[in-house]
Design a protein around this motif. Sequence first.
Motif, PDB file in Angstrom:
ATOM      1  N   GLU A 206       2.839  -0.902  -7.363  1.00  0.00           N
ATOM      2  CA  GLU A 206       1.480  -1.116  -6.672  1.00  0.00           C
ATOM      3  C   GLU A 206       2.263  -2.238  -5.532  1.00  0.00           C
ATOM      4  OE1 GLU A 206      -1.725  -3.211  -8.273  1.00  0.00           O
ATOM      5  OE2 GLU A 206      -0.266  -4.200  -9.922  1.00  0.00           O
TER       6      GLU A 206
ATOM      7  N   TYR B 151       1.551  -8.293 -10.696  1.00  0.00           N
ATOM      8  CA  TYR B 151       1.481  -6.936 -10.097  1.00  0.00           C
ATOM      9  C   TYR B 151       2.713  -5.914 -10.571  1.00  0.00           C
ATOM     10  CZ  TYR B 151      -1.903  -9.581  -7.354  1.00  0.00           C
ATOM     11  OH  TYR B 151      -2.953 -10.565  -6.831  1.00  0.00           O
TER      12      TYR B 151
ATOM     13  N   GLU C 153       3.663   0.097  -2.823  1.00  0.00           N
ATOM     14  CA  GLU C 153       2.745   0.981  -2.295  1.00  0.00           C
ATOM     15  C   GLU C 153       2.170  -0.128  -0.978  1.00  0.00           C
ATOM     16  OE1 GLU C 153      -1.882   1.910  -3.049  1.00  0.00           O
ATOM     17  OE2 GLU C 153      -0.349   2.828  -4.600  1.00  0.00           O
TER      18      GLU C 153
END
Length: 118
Positions: free
Chosen positions: A71, A67, A74
Amino acid sequence: MWYSNVLHIYSAEENQALFRRLYSALSPGGRLIIQDVFLHDREGLYPEEASLFAVSMLLVTPAGNTYSFSETAEWLRAAGFVRIRPLRMKKGTEDWDGGVLEAIRPAGRKARTGPRRS
């Protein structure tokens, strides 16, 4: 709290659920440190080793992947964490260069028991 080389084992949804649990387990003002392999570009291709590692995770885990910092940040914000930032380590002292992220549970806030609402 130290979350080292775990992120890539789980799906995005599983990591988000874990971040909510970790937030609840931390004391106000506590820090979550994540060490893992992160993608560093918008397209999710670089560094090359991270992309190759993603293929490995898809082969050997039920839902693992690599990842990006953005992200992951977030997901951490959605769980209630603040001051999310990459930590710069001395070159050569970590498993994956550029792979340490810090998030803080704000002081004085109660643990969130359910999903964040807008």
